[in-house]
Design an enzyme around this catalytic site. Structure first.
Site, PDB file in Angstrom:
ATOM      1  N   PHE A  24      -1.816   8.139   4.364  1.00 30.20           N
ATOM      2  CA  PHE A  24      -2.604   8.721   5.464  1.00 30.20           C
ATOM      3  C   PHE A  24      -3.895   9.361   4.960  1.00 30.20           C
ATOM      4  CE2 PHE A  24       1.017   9.576   8.806  1.00 30.20           C
ATOM      5  CZ  PHE A  24       1.131   8.211   9.003  1.00 30.20           C
TER       6      PHE A  24
ATOM      7  N   ASN B 190       5.554  -1.403  11.589  1.00 28.35           N
ATOM      8  CA  ASN B 190       4.780  -0.957  10.439  1.00 28.35           C
ATOM      9  C   ASN B 190       5.185  -1.780   9.216  1.00 28.35           C
ATOM     10  OD1 ASN B 190       3.146   0.768   8.748  1.00 28.35           O
ATOM     11  ND2 ASN B 190       3.497   2.413  10.224  1.00 28.35           N
TER      12      ASN B 190
ATOM     13  N   ASN C  63       2.404   7.453  15.247  1.00 29.31           N
ATOM     14  CA  ASN C  63       2.880   6.742  14.061  1.00 29.31           C
ATOM     15  C   ASN C  63       3.952   7.574  13.363  1.00 29.31           C
ATOM     16  OD1 ASN C  63       3.286   5.321  11.706  1.00 29.31           O
ATOM     17  ND2 ASN C  63       1.149   5.303  11.073  1.00 29.31           N
TER      18      ASN C  63
ATOM     19  N   SER D  26       5.192   5.097   8.901  1.00 31.51           N
ATOM     20  CA  SER D  26       4.640   4.818   7.573  1.00 31.51           C
ATOM     21  C   SER D  26       5.653   5.236   6.523  1.00 31.51           C
ATOM     22  CB  SER D  26       3.335   5.586   7.356  1.00 31.51           C
ATOM     23  OG  SER D  26       2.950   5.513   5.996  1.00 31.51           O
TER      24      SER D  26
ATOM     25  N   ASN E   6       4.901   6.038   3.528  1.00 29.71           N
ATOM     26  CA  ASN E   6       4.164   6.707   2.459  1.00 29.71           C
ATOM     27  C   ASN E   6       3.951   8.201   2.674  1.00 29.71           C
ATOM     28  OD1 ASN E   6       3.775   4.196   1.095  1.00 29.71           O
ATOM     29  ND2 ASN E   6       2.212   3.692   2.610  1.00 29.71           N
TER      30      ASN E   6
ATOM     31  N   LYS F 174       4.952   3.775  17.327  1.00 34.48           N
ATOM     32  CA  LYS F 174       4.947   2.726  16.298  1.00 34.48           C
ATOM     33  C   LYS F 174       6.131   2.930  15.369  1.00 34.48           C
ATOM     34  CE  LYS F 174       2.002   0.208  13.067  1.00 34.48           C
ATOM     35  NZ  LYS F 174       0.608  -0.033  12.622  1.00 34.48           N
TER      36      LYS F 174
ATOM     37  N   ASN G 247       0.836  -1.204   0.000  1.00 34.24           N
ATOM     38  CA  ASN G 247       0.000   0.000   0.000  1.00 34.24           C
ATOM     39  C   ASN G 247       0.867   1.248   0.000  1.00 34.24           C
ATOM     40  OD1 ASN G 247      -0.499   1.949   2.492  1.00 34.24           O
ATOM     41  ND2 ASN G 247       0.171  -0.033   3.332  1.00 34.24           N
TER      42      ASN G 247
END
Length: 355
Positions: free
Chosen positions: A113, A242, A167, A170, A172, A213, A109
């Site tokens: 967000f 993650n 978080n 990620s 992304n 995370k 993915n």
């Protein structure tokens, strides 16, 4: 056959993001099988003053906008986590941005967000609920002050969360993972903790545990920094991990080269290795949630023995459906008893020193 068994073949024929959105709608409308059987008592665990009926949760990223968390808890999860939620709404990255790697039991993915923002999500969290809810906060892509974005999230959600997740992992959101470096990480954790405490004091509520995370793509010095910051800030826990930007050898799907974070079966070994190393560095003093590649009771048990007090899954549900949860819980209970444990807590970290 229940409704979930009947709809799974249909959902698999739809584009991944369409299938996901439809699943959320079905859950939000109450069209989900409820768990009727109580959990095996051996699965009950207590952490941060919270009583979890079982240690198996649904990871963030599924119910980003808090539309279906009550139904998710009704499926029999011991905890669920909404988000990631950013201060302002954002559409995320261009579509397509979600890919099934069916041959690899994996998902890629690059959602970015995508979420409705704090103001839209807050009203959905009002009212009574049954079960343990984590709230996962992040920064907007175009934000010029990352710390301020996380502070806004903490101020808004801390009084409503059973646990609060920062978080910073990620892949992304450009530059997000840079926040895992020691000094930015420490500054961020301290600022979020202060905002959490102030918001909860104003609301007359006890502050929820603060969890960080992190990514699985950390080198040895970064792993040491994460462990040190978590113990120094202090945070009350870490979520490991993650998605990964790595592409392990042997991936077969045509989508393996798509940009974004890889989750599912290929992530299990790497994420469990980072989990075990952080458990060693923190000497078992930092509660950990193990995430990445879990699709069986054996894998959930391996995460627990590596140092996780709780575990989360997500990608495996794409391939196995909600019935997987019951199978994992049943197998986990059997494995605990077979090894002579009387609770999940007794098994936590028993393999953390294994090389």
């Amino acid at each position: 056959m229940d409704a979930a068994s009947l709809t799974m073949p249909l959902l698999r024929r739809l584009p991944p993001e369409t299938a996901h959105d439809l699943t959320i709608r079905l859950l939000a409308c109450g069209l989900a099988p409820r768990s009727r059987a109580g959990d095996d008592p051996i699965l009950a665990t207590r952490l941060w003053g919270l009583d979890f009926p079982n240690p198996v949760g649904l990871a963030a990223g599924f119910d980003k906008n808090a539309q279906a968390y009550r139904a998710i808890l009704g499926l029999g999860f011991g905890l669920t986590e909404i988000g990631t939620v950013t201060p302002r709404p954002q559409a995320g990255n261009p579509k397509p941005r979600l890919f099934r790697l069916s041959e690899d039991a994996a998902v890629v993915n690059r959602m970015g967000f995508n979420n409705d923002g704090i103001e839209a999500v807050l009203p959905r969290l009002q009212g009574a609920r049954s079960g343990i809810l984590g709230i996962n906060i992040g920064k907007n892509k175009d934000s010029t002050d990352a710390v301020e974005d996380y502070v806004k999230g903490a101020a808004a959600f801390a009084p409503l969360a059973d646990y609060l997740v920062v978080n910073v992992s990620s892949p992304n959101t450009p530059g997000l993972r840079d926040l895992q470096r020691r000094e930015p990480f420490l500054e961020l954790a301290r600022a979020v903790r202060a905002a959490r405490d102030a918001a909860c004091a104003a609301a007359g509520k006890a502050p929820p545990p603060l969890l960080l995370k992190v990514a699985p793509d950390l080198d040895e010095s970064q792993i040491e920094d994460v462990a040190e910051v978590a113990m120094t800030a202090p945070a009350e826990g870490l979520i490991i991990s993650n998605t990964t930007i790595a592409r392990p050898a042997g991936l077969r799907s045509l989508y393996r080269a798509e940009a974004g974070g890889l989750s599912g079966a290929p992530l299990f070994e790497a994420s469990t290795d980072v989990l075990r190393r952080i458990a060693r560095l923190t000497n078992g003093q930092m509660p950990l949630i193990g995430v990445g590649g879990i699709s069986s009771g054996a894998q959930a048990y391996a995460k627990i023995r590596a140092g996780a007090s709780l575990v989360q899954l997500y990608s495996a549900l794409v391939y196995h459906g909600p019935g997987l949860l019951g199978r994992i819980k049943h197998d986990l209970a059997e494995r605990l008893r077979a090894d002579g444990f009387s609770s999940v807590a007794e098994a936590v970290g028993t393999d953390r020193d294994r090389v």
